[in-house]
Write a protein that holds these residues in place. Structure first.
Motif, short mmCIF file in Angstrom:
data_model
loop_
_atom_site.label_atom_id
_atom_site.label_comp_id
_atom_site.label_asym_id
_atom_site.label_seq_id
_atom_site.Cartn_x
_atom_site.Cartn_y
_atom_site.Cartn_z
N TYR A 1 -11.38 0.85 -4.60
CA TYR A 1 -10.74 1.06 -3.31
C TYR A 1 -11.70 0.68 -2.18
N HIS A 2 -11.17 0.00 -1.16
CA HIS A 2 -11.93 -0.45 0.00
C HIS A 2 -12.95 -1.53 -0.37
N ALA B 1 -4.26 2.85 -4.94
CA ALA B 1 -5.16 3.00 -3.81
C ALA B 1 -5.17 4.45 -3.36
N TYR C 1 0.82 -1.22 0.00
CA TYR C 1 0.00 0.00 0.00
C TYR C 1 0.86 1.27 0.00
N PRO C 2 0.51 2.28 -0.85
CA PRO C 2 -0.68 2.39 -1.70
C PRO C 2 -0.52 1.82 -3.11
N HIS D 1 -7.91 -3.82 2.48
CA HIS D 1 -6.91 -3.14 1.66
C HIS D 1 -6.04 -4.12 0.86
N PRO E 1 -14.32 4.72 -2.86
CA PRO E 1 -13.12 5.53 -3.05
C PRO E 1 -13.30 6.98 -2.62
N SER F 1 -0.46 -1.27 -3.61
CA SER F 1 -1.57 -2.21 -3.39
C SER F 1 -1.69 -3.32 -4.42
N MET G 1 -5.09 -3.05 -6.41
CA MET G 1 -6.17 -3.15 -5.39
C MET G 1 -6.96 -4.44 -5.53
#
Length: 560
Positions: free
Chosen positions: A399-400, A362, A267-268, A496, A418, A270, A340
């Motif tokens: 994202y997420h 991310a 991350y980020p 994540h 996001p 990812s 991601m």
């Protein structure tokens, strides 16, 4: 010159194998299925919260939670309750829930009450089946929360304030052989600590490796990929390289080579990573362990995305045998680039790569071009035959987003937000509150005749280390007993793009060879295997145990 098969050809070959498997039972099948594999099913159109974090529990339920400081969610707390938190940065009196429990059997959601901010936190299931969850942001960054599963809807979060020695935001947790968790890193934290605390281990310890792998103003070493190796040491991957770490003595045992290309993967950036299935568990010091790291964003992608230039994601995977004296990375090319994404170990030992985007990174609104198509990575195939493109979803998971394995072999998929708040209109990727499942090809109804079903032991059975285990199961018709395997999977904590504590073991008999299968008559069989020999191979806790026939797994049951 030999030609590498295309993903479509690989998919067709796989479906042909499915049909060959069924020939003794379903001679009437005359046509191949369409290219691609698996099936998507929408479970719920609104679970109330975005699934930033998920953990499958030993009650056939899944605990899900989001951050608490973005304002109201889409589900109310029960009994007109409200959360009154003067430290909340957005809504100090909040009558909505930011955590829910999903009941797989009833396909229903129950709101839960989490108090302090769990934004970008970490966790793992403890040996008793409780979820121990650590850190977060703001008033929650040094807190520990415990969720003890129950079957009567009476359980809820318990919270312990300021018990961590450092604030842990974007950290990684892993279960250790003694039952504790090690908590590694976090934003601005180049250290690790343990919880629960015990005498002599109540400190925070520096980990220079995290300082070395920190890219200024970008980081790329958050949510490091951590796996317990078969020698008790920890494999820790951050940014673009890894170490083998003796956490007992605080020593770096080995430095692994930088992943070829040098691009960051954590991350980020990812990407994602898994410890591949552990096999030959009776082999003592000869047990091999391999790690697979896939996808991510190349160097500079985070800065570019913040300048609204969304660079293409990486399409490579690196595979390394971490137990080798001189380990080297082997690089492979995925059919689809992905950042991601989530990697899920399937009961048959293959890896599902799902969710994510094909450009950007991310972060808030930094991803573009969703990848709707999962990929199966066939762990034991030759290098050029490992990837297989699957059927696509219609829902972007950016994202997420999260994905976890359920006991029946389906993959529960949810999340995608996001934005700093819930935002459903006028944005490229609205906040998504749906929940769906992806069913791999092994759940094809045509395979029902050969799908094993465990008769005994029963669910929640207590299984010890190094024990002979007899499993009775049924499978219709005639089977090839040499093609039966037994696996056990540790349900991970997922957030994540990384599933913490994810682990799958392939069990064998006394001699270390394949499982020993005998016929009991009338489509009943018994398979005898030996359980893992130590809590280093399988840290104490609950596992899902599967009988697998030709890559078709039974529904799992819990072993404790």
């Amino acid at each position: 010159m030999a030609t590498t098969p295309t993903p479509i050809l690989l998919s067709l070959l796989h479906h042909l194998l499915v049909l060959l498997l069924l020939l003794p039972y379903q001679q009437s099948i005359l046509t191949l299925a369409a290219p691609g594999g698996g099936k998507w099913n929408l479970l719920l159109s609104n679970i109330g919260v975005s699934a930033m974090h998920m953990q499958f529990l030993n009650t056939d339920r899944v605990v899900i939670f989001d951050r608490t400081d973005f304002g109201a969610s889409n589900i109310s707390l029960p009994n007109n309750e409200c959360r009154n938190n003067p430290n909340d940065l957005t809504l100090k009196i909040d009558c909505t829930a930011h955590s829910v429990e999903y009941d797989v059997a009833t396909n229903s959601i129950r709101p839960l009450n989490v108090f302090t901010d769990v934004w970008c936190s970490s966790g793992a299931a403890m040996p008793d089946g409780s979820l121990m969850q650590t850190g977060g942001f703001n008033d929650g960054d040094r807190n520990v929360r415990v969720y003890k599963p129950c079957n009567d809807n009476s359980c809820d979060w318990q919270e312990f304030d300021n018990v961590l020695l450092q604030n842990r935001w974007y950290a990684t947790n892993h279960i250790l052989p003694d039952g504790r968790q090690i908590i590694i890193g976090g934003r601005g934290q180049f250290s690790y600590e343990f919880y629960p605390k015990k005498a002599g281990a109540d400190q925070s310890y520096n980990l220079p490796f995290l300082t070395e792998t920190n890219d200024p103003r970008i980081e790329n070493n958050l949510y490091p990929f951590v796996f317990l190796n078969v020698d008790r040491n920890l494999f820790i991957f951050a940014n673009n390289r890894a170490i083998l770490f003796d956490y007992v003595n605080g020593l770096v045992v080995k430095n692994y080579p930088t992943i070829p290309g040098g691009d960051p993967r954590s991350y980020p950036s990812s990407g994602s990573a898994v410890l591949l299935p552990l096999r030959n568990l009776q082999g003592g010091a000869n047990i091999k362990a391999e790690v697979l790291v896939c996808g991510g964003a190349p160097k500079g992608a985070f800065t570019s995305a913040n300048n609204r230039n969304f660079v293409g994601a990486l399409n490579t995977c690196g595979r390394i045998r971490i137990t080798d004296p001189n380990p080297q990375w082997t690089m492979e090319t995925m059919p689809l680039a992905r950042v991601m994404g989530d990697m899920v170990l399937l009961p048959n030992g293959n890896v599902l790569i799902i969710n994510g985007a094909s450009s950007g990174t991310a972060g808030w609104d930094l991803g573009r071009n969703p990848v709707l198509t999962p990929i199966i990575y066939r762990t034991n195939n030759p290098v050029e035959l490992r990837f297989e493109v699957q059927n696509s979803s219609s829902i972007p998971r950016m994202y997420h987003s999260t994905a976890v394995l359920l006991r029946d072999g389906r993959i529960l998929v949810s999340g995608s937000n996001p934005h700093a708040y819930y935002n459903f209109k006028g944005v490229l990727f609205p906040t998504d509150l749906t929940m769906e499942t992806y069913s791999p090809d092994y759940l094809d109804p045509r395979l029902t005749p050969v799908r094993p079903r465990i008769v005994s032991p029963t669910s929640q059975s207590q299984i010890g280390y190094g024990q002979q285990l007899a499993i009775n199961f049924t499978s219709q018709g005639r089977i090839n007993r040499d093609l039966i395997t037994v696996t056990m999977a540790a349900p991970p904590f997922t957030t994540h793009s990384f599933s913490m504590n994810q682990r799958l073991l392939v069990l064998t008999n006394d001699g270390g060879s394949s499982a020993n299968v005998t016929s009991l008559g009338n489509s009943n069989y018994q398979v005898r295997v030996v359980t893992p020999g130590s809590n280093i191979l399988a840290p104490s806790g609950y596992y899902l145990l599967f009988v697998v026939y030709r890559e078709v797994p039974s529904p799992g049951f819990y072993s404790l």
